[in-house]
Write an enzyme that holds these catalytic residues in place. Structure first.
Site: not given
Ligand code: 3PG
Length: 406
Positions: A145, A171, A173-174, A262, A302, A333, A354
């Site tokens: 991030k 990893k 991100d998407e 993903h 989340k 997430g 993760q």
């Molecule tokens: C994912 O790829 O699952 C999200 O980007 C997770 O991000 P977060 O842990 O900051 O919610």
């Protein structure tokens, strides 16, 4: 029996009977249409061998019904997953006589599994690379991030901190692929350099899932190039790139690394409990396609999702499918160290946890965040609460102060 059975929830529109609605799905997806066909006659009666069959219809008491529809094996092209989807999840979603319809599950006969080779690595292969095949501890991963914006050098600096802190997987991100601010190959080389350094310093091998999501004309070439340049894992956004993107990579002998899958965009299909496609059939198809790790959701994070459904999806990924290797479920997430207990207590330890924000948002930075996640896992495995473990683990203590335990 080699026929495929698909299970749907559906709600007919006012004035439409359940029998008519279920029959409409079955006919639309096989040999029929909205009217009688002159092309189906005594001379072509053999066509009826390819008719679908409404096996049963049960009222759910909410205006909706569950039906099982049997599709003859012969109407599928073995190995062609896009074509399977056009049958089991095609036009039916737009039928005007239906208020809503959701594909809940598919019962895949052995004949379908026989033509797919599944994951090259799966749970055991990934554990072997990381060195956890004996301990069986859950893996901890992080998503770099911010999601997008860092250049390759700064991405690698974050990766180094996370790896030294103890994560097993880093990893992309998407939404990060090959943008100008962070070219894919430069990022790969920069991250793999620091992961090699960490391996030399600590002996810990860390995987890096490079997001190679792209068009069907390019993805295999990019994957091969990345593997040649030292990638130890590839990542694909399966619903935006398509199941065949994962399938093409898994089938390619030059792709000698695991594939992290993903499911971004899944909410458009899975979220409405009365319409769309549930995660269960998606998970089954990813396993057939050869994904080695698949996001299936969290019970405390989340993104929402029901524990029973996630557990069921994870079971589908990990239960025995004969020669088709199990897939490593990924919970991701909104996770942070305070949520680790709930995830492991509900979903079990054969899982990858993760955290993005839950690692890089730690008050003392990424390394401390990674340590706190690992400490939370250790606390669970020792049968101690996170709060108790935090008394002797400063990084976990700070994480719990920041985010709590719910
Ligand atoms: C994912 O790829 O699952 C999200 O980007 C997770 O991000 P977060 O842990 O900051 O919610």
């Amino acid at each position: 029996m080699d026929d495929l059975i698909a299970i749907y929830y559906f709600r007919p529109k006012d004035g439409v009977t359940a029998d008519f609605a279920a029959q409409a799905i079955s006919e639309e997806q096989t040999t029929g249409t909205w009217t009688h066909l002159s092309t189906v006659n005594d001379h072509t009666a053999y066509v009826h061998a390819y008719d679908g069959e409404v096996m049963d219809i049960a009222s759910m008491g909410d205006g909706g019904y569950i039906t099982r529809i049997r599709y003859p094996y012969e109407i599928f092209e073995p190995g062609n997953i896009p074509q399977y989807l056009s049958v089991i999840a095609g036009n039916l979603f737009g039928l005007g006589k239906l208020e809503a319809v959701r594909l809940l599950d598919i019962d895949l006969p052995d004949a379908f599994r026989a033509v797919h080779t599944g994951p090259k690595f799966g749970v055991e292969g990934v554990r072997k690379i990381v060195g956890t095949e004996t301990s069986r501890r859950p893996h901890v991963g992080t998503i770099i991030k911010p999601k997008v914006g860092l250049n390759p050098k700064d991405t690698a600096a974050v990766a180094y901190e996370a790896a030294v802190g103890g994560v097993d997987l880093i990893k992309d991100d998407e939404t990060l692929t090959n943008q100008q601010f962070c070219p894919l190959m430069d990022r790969l080389c920069a991250v793999m350099d620091v992961l090699d350094k960490v391996e030399q310093e600590t002996g810990h091998k860390v995987l890096y899932a490079l997001n190679i999501t792209n068009g069907g004309d390019k993805i295999v070439e990019i994957g091969e190039k990345a593997v040649k340049a030292g990638a130890n894992m590839l990542m694909v956004d399966v619903l935006t790139a398509g199941f065949s993107a994962v399938q093409a990579l898994a089938a390619d002998p030059a792709i000698t690394v695991p594939i992290h899958v993903h499911r971004t965009m899944h909410g458009a299909l899975t979220r409405n409990l009365h319409h769309g496609i549930a995660m269960r059939p998606i998970a089954k198809l990813v396993r057939l396609c050869g994904g080695d790790q698949l996001h299936t959701g969290t019970v405390s994070g989340k993104m929402g999702g029901s524990a029973a459904e996630i557990l069921g999806d994870n079971t589908i990924l990990t239960e025995s499918w004969g020669p088709i290797a199990p897939v490593f479920p990924v919970a991701s997430g909104g996770l942070h160290p305070g949520k680790v207990h709930a995830e492991l207590a509900t979903l079990g330890t054969e899982i990858i946890l993760q955290a993005g924000g839950g690692i890089h948002g730690h008050p003392d930075g990424t390394r401390a965040g990674a340590m706190a996640m690992r400490q939370a896992v250790d606390a669970f495995l020792s049968g101690v609460s996170a709060e108790e473990y935090a008394k002797t683990h400063a990084e976990l203590a700070k994480a719990l102060v920041s985010w709590g335990t719910t």
